[in-house]
Design an enzyme around this catalytic site. Structure first.
Site, short mmCIF file in Angstrom:
data_model
loop_
_atom_site.label_atom_id
_atom_site.label_comp_id
_atom_site.label_asym_id
_atom_site.label_seq_id
_atom_site.Cartn_x
_atom_site.Cartn_y
_atom_site.Cartn_z
N GLY A 209 0.84 -1.20 0.00
CA GLY A 209 0.00 0.00 0.00
C GLY A 209 0.87 1.25 0.00
O GLY A 209 2.10 1.17 0.19
N LEU A 210 0.23 2.38 -0.18
CA LEU A 210 0.92 3.67 -0.21
C LEU A 210 1.66 3.94 1.10
O LEU A 210 1.27 3.38 2.14
CB LEU A 210 -0.12 4.79 -0.42
CG LEU A 210 -0.78 4.91 -1.80
CD1 LEU A 210 -1.95 5.90 -1.71
CD2 LEU A 210 0.24 5.36 -2.84
N GLY B 226 -0.86 2.42 6.52
CA GLY B 226 -1.11 1.63 7.74
C GLY B 226 -0.48 0.24 7.73
O GLY B 226 -0.82 -0.59 8.59
N LYS B 227 0.41 -0.02 6.82
CA LYS B 227 1.03 -1.35 6.70
C LYS B 227 1.77 -1.79 7.97
O LYS B 227 1.56 -2.90 8.46
CB LYS B 227 2.04 -1.38 5.53
CG LYS B 227 1.45 -1.03 4.18
CD LYS B 227 2.50 -1.05 3.08
CE LYS B 227 3.59 -0.01 3.24
NZ LYS B 227 3.13 1.40 3.19
N SER C 299 5.98 -1.82 -1.87
CA SER C 299 5.95 -2.77 -3.00
C SER C 299 4.94 -2.35 -4.07
O SER C 299 3.95 -3.03 -4.29
CB SER C 299 5.70 -4.20 -2.52
OG SER C 299 4.67 -4.31 -1.56
#
Ligand code: ADX
Length: 179
Positions: A12-13, A17-18, A86
């Protein structure tokens, strides 16, 4: 339930919140007495992938190395949790092929909300033209086509997103429902 190793891959961007979800999931996995490691892009870039930049070539190399470690962990029966922007679909799919037991989690969050969060102040710099190739601003982000899970961190709380992930892991037979 017989245990097998697997990799949960958060994409994710920046500021979607990763890392937060990866750490929350780590606790859940650990509470089930499974061996677990978090491979966080920011941390990997200080050691495993030190010196790599943010060109497509370097990002792909970053992801290949992280995927390789995730594969080794998965192969010995551990749970690898990857949190990396990624942004390129092809390299994520390559990781999926290589690793096998692979659960892709799309951490979906509108760009405007990521910019509002701007945890490290990098969006501000990127918008000011100080950081070239910044994902979401001056570099592409390719969302997954068929992620096993999509979480929407603008509208869901951490607990809600985590519950979705755990439910999928249990449906796919990777974990027992209750710790
Ligand atoms: S990836 O694209 O190669 O997967 P990774 O997750 O390892 O990226 O690193 C992203 C982190 O590097 C971001 O959280 C941010 O703090 C930092 N960063 C610095 N420059 C950039 C950039 N140009 N694009 C994205 N992230 C950047």
């Amino acid at each position: 339930m017989e245990h097998r190793g697997f990799t949960v891959w958060f994409t994710g961007l920046p500021c979607s919140g990763k890392s937060t979800l990866a750490r929350a999931l780590e606790q859940q996995v650990r509470s089930r007495d499974l061996p677990v490691e978090v491979l966080d892009g920011d941390e990997m870039r200080q050691r495993l992938t030190k010196g790599l930049g943010f060109s497509k070539v370097d990002r792909d190399e970053n992801i290949r190395r992280i995927a390789y470690v995730a594969k080794l962990l998965t192969r010995v029966g551990a749970v690898a949790i990857v949190a990396a922007v990624s942004p390129y679909r092809e390299i994520r799919d390559e990781a999926r092929e290589e690793i096998g037991n692979f659960i892709e989690v799309y951490v979906k969050c509108p760009l405007e909300e990521c910019i509002r969060r701007d945890v490290k102040g990098l969006y501000a710099k990127a918008l000011g033209g100080e950081i070239p190739n910044f994902t979401g601003i001056s570099d592409p982000y390719e969302a997954p086509m068929r992620p096993e899970v999509t979480v929407e961190t603008e509208s869901e709380g951490v607990g809600e997103s985590l519950a979705k992930i755990l439910q999928t892991l249990s449906q796919l037979g990777y974990i027992a429902t209750m710790p």
